[in-house]
Design a protein around this motif. Structure first.
Motif, PDB file in Angstrom:
ATOM      1  N   MET A 138       0.834  -1.197   0.000  1.00 14.84           N
ATOM      2  CA  MET A 138       0.000   0.000   0.000  1.00 14.84           C
ATOM      3  C   MET A 138       0.876   1.257   0.000  1.00 14.84           C
ATOM      4  O   MET A 138       1.902   1.283   0.650  1.00 14.84           O
ATOM      5  CB  MET A 138      -0.867  -0.010   1.262  1.00 14.84           C
ATOM      6  N   GLN A 139       0.437   2.292  -0.742  1.00 15.48           N
ATOM      7  CA  GLN A 139       1.207   3.539  -0.812  1.00 15.48           C
ATOM      8  C   GLN A 139       1.176   4.250   0.548  1.00 15.48           C
ATOM      9  O   GLN A 139       0.118   4.369   1.166  1.00 15.48           O
ATOM     10  CB  GLN A 139       0.572   4.440  -1.857  1.00 15.48           C
ATOM     11  N   GLU A 140       2.372   4.700   0.995  1.00 12.35           N
ATOM     12  CA  GLU A 140       2.417   5.365   2.303  1.00 12.35           C
ATOM     13  C   GLU A 140       1.928   6.808   2.165  1.00 12.35           C
ATOM     14  O   GLU A 140       2.327   7.529   1.261  1.00 12.35           O
ATOM     15  CB  GLU A 140       3.846   5.353   2.839  1.00 12.35           C
ATOM     16  N   THR A 141       1.043   7.181   3.070  1.00 12.15           N
ATOM     17  CA  THR A 141       0.387   8.485   3.003  1.00 12.15           C
ATOM     18  C   THR A 141       0.631   9.191   4.331  1.00 12.15           C
ATOM     19  O   THR A 141       0.739   8.545   5.364  1.00 12.15           O
ATOM     20  CB  THR A 141      -1.140   8.240   2.811  1.00 12.15           C
ATOM     21  N   THR A 142       0.686  10.533   4.284  1.00  7.05           N
ATOM     22  CA  THR A 142       0.781  11.285   5.537  1.00  7.05           C
ATOM     23  C   THR A 142      -0.631  11.696   5.956  1.00  7.05           C
ATOM     24  O   THR A 142      -1.326  12.402   5.218  1.00  7.05           O
ATOM     25  CB  THR A 142       1.678  12.534   5.360  1.00  7.05           C
TER      26      THR A 142
ATOM     27  N   ARG B 106       2.203   7.422   7.702  1.00  8.45           N
ATOM     28  CA  ARG B 106       2.784   8.382   8.663  1.00  8.45           C
ATOM     29  C   ARG B 106       1.600   9.106   9.293  1.00  8.45           C
ATOM     30  O   ARG B 106       0.819   9.761   8.573  1.00  8.45           O
ATOM     31  CB  ARG B 106       3.662   9.404   7.919  1.00  8.45           C
ATOM     32  N   VAL B 107       1.445   9.003  10.596  1.00  9.03           N
ATOM     33  CA  VAL B 107       0.256   9.562  11.254  1.00  9.03           C
ATOM     34  C   VAL B 107       0.681  10.580  12.308  1.00  9.03           C
ATOM     35  O   VAL B 107       1.565  10.307  13.120  1.00  9.03           O
ATOM     36  CB  VAL B 107      -0.580   8.435  11.910  1.00  9.03           C
ATOM     37  N   ARG B 108       0.057  11.755  12.254  1.00  8.34           N
ATOM     38  CA  ARG B 108       0.294  12.768  13.285  1.00  8.34           C
ATOM     39  C   ARG B 108      -1.060  13.160  13.866  1.00  8.34           C
ATOM     40  O   ARG B 108      -2.027  13.332  13.120  1.00  8.34           O
ATOM     41  CB  ARG B 108       0.916  14.025  12.672  1.00  8.34           C
ATOM     42  N   VAL B 109      -1.102  13.313  15.177  1.00 13.81           N
ATOM     43  CA  VAL B 109      -2.375  13.613  15.836  1.00 13.81           C
ATOM     44  C   VAL B 109      -2.292  14.984  16.488  1.00 13.81           C
ATOM     45  O   VAL B 109      -1.305  15.300  17.170  1.00 13.81           O
ATOM     46  CB  VAL B 109      -2.714  12.533  16.889  1.00 13.81           C
ATOM     47  N   TRP B 110      -3.339  15.805  16.261  1.00 16.77           N
ATOM     48  CA  TRP B 110      -3.443  17.106  16.931  1.00 16.77           C
ATOM     49  C   TRP B 110      -4.593  17.067  17.938  1.00 16.77           C
ATOM     50  O   TRP B 110      -5.670  16.536  17.642  1.00 16.77           O
ATOM     51  CB  TRP B 110      -3.717  18.232  15.929  1.00 16.77           C
ATOM     52  N   SER B 111      -4.309  17.581  19.128  1.00 14.64           N
ATOM     53  CA  SER B 111      -5.366  17.713  20.125  1.00 14.64           C
ATOM     54  C   SER B 111      -5.259  19.103  20.728  1.00 14.64           C
ATOM     55  O   SER B 111      -4.157  19.633  20.878  1.00 14.64           O
ATOM     56  CB  SER B 111      -5.167  16.642  21.198  1.00 14.64           C
ATOM     57  N   ARG B 112      -6.417  19.685  21.056  1.00 16.02           N
ATOM     58  CA  ARG B 112      -6.367  21.058  21.618  1.00 16.02           C
ATOM     59  C   ARG B 112      -5.604  21.079  22.938  1.00 16.02           C
ATOM     60  O   ARG B 112      -5.132  22.114  23.366  1.00 16.02           O
ATOM     61  CB  ARG B 112      -7.776  21.627  21.785  1.00 16.02           C
ATOM     62  N   ARG B 113      -5.487  19.926  23.580  1.00 18.51           N
ATOM     63  CA  ARG B 113      -4.762  19.884  24.859  1.00 18.51           C
ATOM     64  C   ARG B 113      -3.303  19.474  24.681  1.00 18.51           C
ATOM     65  O   ARG B 113      -2.538  19.429  25.629  1.00 18.51           O
ATOM     66  CB  ARG B 113      -5.443  18.917  25.822  1.00 18.51           C
ATOM     67  N   GLY B 114      -2.910  19.149  23.463  1.00 20.56           N
ATOM     68  CA  GLY B 114      -1.537  18.689  23.202  1.00 20.56           C
ATOM     69  C   GLY B 114      -0.570  19.854  23.029  1.00 20.56           C
ATOM     70  O   GLY B 114      -0.970  21.019  23.068  1.00 20.56           O
ATOM     71  N   THR B 115       0.684  19.517  22.792  1.00 19.17           N
ATOM     72  CA  THR B 115       1.707  20.567  22.682  1.00 19.17           C
ATOM     73  C   THR B 115       1.996  20.924  21.214  1.00 19.17           C
ATOM     74  O   THR B 115       2.547  21.974  20.932  1.00 19.17           O
ATOM     75  CB  THR B 115       3.024  20.088  23.338  1.00 19.17           C
ATOM     76  N   LYS B 116       1.618  20.044  20.272  1.00 13.38           N
ATOM     77  CA  LYS B 116       1.942  20.316  18.861  1.00 13.38           C
ATOM     78  C   LYS B 116       0.977  21.347  18.274  1.00 13.38           C
ATOM     79  O   LYS B 116      -0.227  21.321  18.579  1.00 13.38           O
ATOM     80  CB  LYS B 116       1.824  19.022  18.046  1.00 13.38           C
ATOM     81  N   THR B 117       1.506  22.220  17.396  1.00 19.31           N
ATOM     82  CA  THR B 117       0.646  23.217  16.755  1.00 19.31           C
ATOM     83  C   THR B 117      -0.055  22.596  15.552  1.00 19.31           C
ATOM     84  O   THR B 117       0.408  21.589  14.997  1.00 19.31           O
ATOM     85  CB  THR B 117       1.474  24.424  16.264  1.00 19.31           C
ATOM     86  N   LEU B 118      -1.130  23.255  15.133  1.00 16.88           N
ATOM     87  CA  LEU B 118      -1.823  22.784  13.925  1.00 16.88           C
ATOM     88  C   LEU B 118      -0.885  22.840  12.720  1.00 16.88           C
ATOM     89  O   LEU B 118      -0.883  21.948  11.880  1.00 16.88           O
ATOM     90  CB  LEU B 118      -3.061  23.657  13.665  1.00 16.88           C
TER      91      LEU B 118
ATOM     92  N   GLN C 150       1.528  19.940   8.325  1.00 19.10           N
ATOM     93  CA  GLN C 150       2.532  20.160   7.276  1.00 19.10           C
ATOM     94  C   GLN C 150       2.634  18.936   6.344  1.00 19.10           C
ATOM     95  O   GLN C 150       2.782  17.806   6.805  1.00 19.10           O
ATOM     96  CB  GLN C 150       3.893  20.436   7.921  1.00 19.10           C
ATOM     97  N   ASP C 151       2.524  19.196   5.047  1.00 23.63           N
ATOM     98  CA  ASP C 151       2.649  18.157   4.003  1.00 23.63           C
ATOM     99  C   ASP C 151       1.630  17.010   4.146  1.00 23.63           C
ATOM    100  O   ASP C 151       1.888  15.896   3.681  1.00 23.63           O
ATOM    101  CB  ASP C 151       4.063  17.543   4.006  1.00 23.63           C
ATOM    102  N   ALA C 152       0.496  17.294   4.781  1.00 21.63           N
ATOM    103  CA  ALA C 152      -0.496  16.210   4.947  1.00 21.63           C
ATOM    104  C   ALA C 152      -1.169  15.882   3.612  1.00 21.63           C
ATOM    105  O   ALA C 152      -1.562  16.784   2.870  1.00 21.63           O
ATOM    106  CB  ALA C 152      -1.544  16.628   5.967  1.00 21.63           C
ATOM    107  N   ASP C 153      -1.291  14.603   3.313  1.00 19.08           N
ATOM    108  CA  ASP C 153      -2.101  14.182   2.162  1.00 19.08           C
ATOM    109  C   ASP C 153      -3.580  14.156   2.555  1.00 19.08           C
ATOM    110  O   ASP C 153      -4.457  14.478   1.762  1.00 19.08           O
ATOM    111  CB  ASP C 153      -1.683  12.768   1.714  1.00 19.08           C
ATOM    112  N   ILE C 154      -3.800  13.707   3.786  1.00 17.08           N
ATOM    113  CA  ILE C 154      -5.175  13.595   4.304  1.00 17.08           C
ATOM    114  C   ILE C 154      -5.233  14.260   5.673  1.00 17.08           C
ATOM    115  O   ILE C 154      -4.383  14.011   6.526  1.00 17.08           O
ATOM    116  CB  ILE C 154      -5.584  12.104   4.438  1.00 17.08           C
TER     117      ILE C 154
ATOM    118  N   GLN D  29     -10.487   5.409   0.899  1.00 18.70           N
ATOM    119  CA  GLN D  29     -10.857   3.984   0.989  1.00 18.70           C
ATOM    120  C   GLN D  29      -9.604   3.120   1.058  1.00 18.70           C
ATOM    121  O   GLN D  29      -9.458   2.242   1.923  1.00 18.70           O
ATOM    122  CB  GLN D  29     -11.701   3.594  -0.229  1.00 18.70           C
ATOM    123  N   LEU D  30      -8.665   3.405   0.162  1.00 18.70           N
ATOM    124  CA  LEU D  30      -7.432   2.619   0.109  1.00 18.70           C
ATOM    125  C   LEU D  30      -6.606   2.814   1.383  1.00 18.70           C
ATOM    126  O   LEU D  30      -6.038   1.861   1.933  1.00 18.70           O
ATOM    127  CB  LEU D  30      -6.625   3.063  -1.123  1.00 18.70           C
ATOM    128  N   ALA D  31      -6.572   4.050   1.857  1.00 15.52           N
ATOM    129  CA  ALA D  31      -5.736   4.354   3.029  1.00 15.52           C
ATOM    130  C   ALA D  31      -6.220   3.616   4.281  1.00 15.52           C
ATOM    131  O   ALA D  31      -5.413   3.221   5.126  1.00 15.52           O
ATOM    132  CB  ALA D  31      -5.720   5.861   3.280  1.00 15.52           C
TER     133      ALA D  31
END
Ligand SMILES: NC(=O)C1=CN([C@@H]2O[C@H](COP(=O)(O)OP(=O)(O)OC[C@H]3O[C@@H](n4cnc5c(N)ncnc54)[C@H](O)[C@@H]3O)[C@@H](O)[C@H]2O)C=CC1
Ligand SMILES: O=C(CO)COP(=O)(O)O
Length: 307
Positions: free
Chosen positions: A1-5, A28-40, A45-49, A139-141
């Motif tokens: 399967m093709q790797e997607t961000t 490649r999966v990145r998660v954002w939460s309003r209570r987390g430390t990472k910014t939107l 950045q570079d998200a496919d989905i 669907q594929l992802a």
């Protein structure tokens, strides 16, 4: 399967389950939460989905924040929220599409109780979009041997199935809490589906969509499972607890409570007949007891089944 961000917005129950499914498929999966430390900005950045599993009340706010970022027009937005915006009566996909008119938007919805998915039990869902290639990419992802994903060309119909069934799930919880039996439950769920189709007409949804996984499928799952928070609200109302008490201890979001208010407002403006939803509303508002709501439904004017 093709790797997607894949960037997931919302680290609640459903966001976490979907993130796990995407990780298991090697993305490649990145998660954002309003209570987390990472910014939107970092997470997107570079998200496919970009997949949103934020509760309805946070969707507009987060979508507006993302508007200030620079995203490729090829980035696909996926919405997994099941609710309606009270001020505009927009569905979540309509909010995302209005904020990002040049990006494809996909709805992901189906009979997907997150606790079962976390236990690696098999499930199926629907991804729907007006952009067929975007739905096929999503669907594929997400497809795997434990998560079967179908495409559908009716995003609003798919989205409304998941949203409207939450109100009927509250009614089903009441039905089981009052021990009304299997006949009553079958009548409630079937007539509930009729209400869902009627409301779907307002949005121009395809009637057939409501008989698929995202409509009837999700209705059956949610109306029959104590894992559903909406069902739990109804079940506990039947045992005499107040809505305030129930919501104070409920794990996570029961979108049906707000959806019910929005629907009753819409139905009264547009003369849509939705008696079950109307009684759920009166029950949530404390205007009737569960028994009175039942009596009101059973003693409505007699009528033909279809009209
Ligand atoms: N849990 C489940 O089994 C499923 C849930 N859904 C839908 O997914 C949505 C989320 O449900 P859950 O994850 O179960 O709820 P949850 O209550 O566990 O998580 C909600 C998430 O939304 C975030 N959020 C809420 N308000 C926000 C705001 N103003 N700004 C930013 N983030 C905000 C919360 O921080 C949290 O990450 C709901 O619309 C629900 O109907 C759909 C399918 C399955
Ligand atoms: O939508 C769901 C299952 O498909 C989850 O239902 P609850 O939000 O009622 O827990």
């Amino acid at each position: 399967m093709q790797e997607t961000t894949i960037s997931i917005l919302g680290a609640g129950a459903w966001g976490a389950s979907l993130a796990n499914l995407a990780v298991a498929n090697g993305h490649r999966v990145r998660v954002w939460s309003r209570r987390g430390t990472k910014t939107l900005a970092t997470v997107l950045q570079d998200a496919d989905i970009v997949l949103s599993a934020i509760s309805m009340k946070g969707v507009r706010e987060v979508a507006s924040q993302i508007q200030s970022l620079t995203l490729s027009p090829e980035t696909i937005f996926v919405t997994a929220t099941k609710g309606l915006e009270p001020e505009t009566i927009y569905t979540p996909s309509q909010i995302w599409q209005s904020c990002f008119p040049n990006n494809p938007v996909v709805v992901l919805s189906g009979p997907n109780l997150s606790k079962e998915i976390d236990q690696f039990l098999p499930a199926a869902t629907v991804v729907a979009s007006r952009v067929a290639t975007a739905a096929a990419t999503v669907q594929l992802a997400f497809s795997s041997s434990r998560f079967r994903v179908y495409t559908n060309p009716d995003p609003v119909g798919v989205e409304l199935g998941g949203t409207l069934k939450n109100v009927i799930a509250i009614a089903s919880g009441v039905c089981d809490g009052l021990r009304l039996g299997t006949n009553a439950k079958a009548a409630l769920v079937t007539r509930g589906l009729t209400e869902m189709v009627r409301i779907g007409n307002v949005w121009g949804a395809n009637r057939e969509t409501f008989y698929g996984l995202s409509g009837l499928g999700d209705l059956l799952a949610t109306c029959n499972s104590p894992l559903s928070r909406n069902y739990q609200v109804g079940y506990q109302l039947a045992s005499g607890e107040t809505l305030r008490q129930i919501l104070a201890k409920l794990p996570g979001t029961a979108e049906g409570v707000n959806t019910c208010q929005v629907l009753v407002q819409l139905a009264r403006q547009q003369n849509i007949v939705i008696p079950i939803t109307e009684q759920v509303y009166r029950l949530l508002e404390g205007e009737v007891t569960p028994q009175q709501a039942l009596d009101e439904l059973m003693l409505r004017d007699i009528k033909p089944e279809y009209n």
